[in-house]
Scaffold this motif. Structure first.
Motif, PDB file in Angstrom:
ATOM      1  N   TRP A   1       0.845  -1.208   0.000  1.00  0.00           N
ATOM      2  CA  TRP A   1       0.000   0.000   0.000  1.00  0.00           C
ATOM      3  C   TRP A   1       0.874   1.250   0.000  1.00  0.00           C
ATOM      4  CZ3 TRP A   1      -3.662  -1.576   4.585  1.00  0.00           C
ATOM      5  CH2 TRP A   1      -4.538  -2.586   4.159  1.00  0.00           C
TER       6      TRP A   1
ATOM      7  N   LEU B   1     -11.258   9.991   6.192  1.00  0.00           N
ATOM      8  CA  LEU B   1     -10.809   9.406   4.926  1.00  0.00           C
ATOM      9  C   LEU B   1     -10.256  10.492   4.001  1.00  0.00           C
ATOM     10  CD1 LEU B   1     -13.518   6.701   4.156  1.00  0.00           C
ATOM     11  CD2 LEU B   1     -11.084   6.323   4.561  1.00  0.00           C
TER      12      LEU B   1
ATOM     13  N   SER C   1      -7.956   5.030   8.611  1.00  0.00           N
ATOM     14  CA  SER C   1      -8.278   6.400   9.020  1.00  0.00           C
ATOM     15  C   SER C   1      -8.568   6.450  10.522  1.00  0.00           C
ATOM     16  CB  SER C   1      -9.442   6.961   8.213  1.00  0.00           C
ATOM     17  OG  SER C   1     -10.671   6.388   8.581  1.00  0.00           O
TER      18      SER C   1
ATOM     19  N   SER D   1      -9.395   1.012   4.330  1.00  0.00           N
ATOM     20  CA  SER D   1      -9.113   2.451   4.363  1.00  0.00           C
ATOM     21  C   SER D   1      -9.778   3.101   5.565  1.00  0.00           C
ATOM     22  CB  SER D   1      -9.606   3.118   3.078  1.00  0.00           C
ATOM     23  OG  SER D   1      -8.918   2.613   1.964  1.00  0.00           O
TER      24      SER D   1
END
Length: 153
Positions: free
Chosen positions: A35, A58, A51, A47
């Protein structure tokens, strides 16, 4: 900036190793590495977990900028007392010299009348206090500036 670089910077800012992030997300360390190298992308669920882990939205994670983050942290940690001691005109004047010279050229009283009326209107119509009225007016001017800048580019 690429997403991988954002992920790397956010992880470093959080003080976590790739192994620690991998363990918390239930993936391999190699996945985290891929990633961060932009070889693959985390899915939306991963994701969201990233976050939360990095204490970012995000949007903030996607647009993560270490310099901006550090500036924001300095602002957040600076007391109002210290902020009041700063000569902001002088500070910004180093970048924008017009801020230190316009007072000799511009009929400030002329503009003061109109701006004061706008501030008073914001206070009366929306029941804003002095600082909130000022900030709203400043933000409206920023929106106008962005629109004008976009048209001229």
């Amino acid at each position: 900036m690429e997403l991988g670089n954002n992920l790397f910077n956010a992880r470093k800012k959080s003080g976590l190793s790739q192994e620690e992030v991998a363990e918390k997300l239930g993936v391999s360390r190699q996945t985290i590495s891929k990633w961060e190298l932009d070889e693959t992308l985390p899915d939306i669920r991963q994701s969201k977990k990233l976050s939360l882990l990095y204490h970012l939205s995000l949007d903030e994670l996607i647009d993560f900028d270490l310099d901006v983050q550090e500036i924001q942290e300095v602002i957040d940690k600076t007391s109002e007392e210290v902020q009041n001691k700063v000569d902001w005109t002088k500070m910004w004047g180093k970048k924008y010299p017009i801020l230190t010279t316009y007072q000799k050229e511009v009929d400030i009283d002329f503009y003061t009348v109109g701006l004061t009326a706008l501030l008073d209107n914001l206070q009366k119509k929306y029941n804003y206090n002095d600082i909130d009225s000022f900030l709203v007016l400043k933000d409206i001017l920023a929106v106008i500036w962005k629109k004008k800048s976009a048209r001229t580019q």
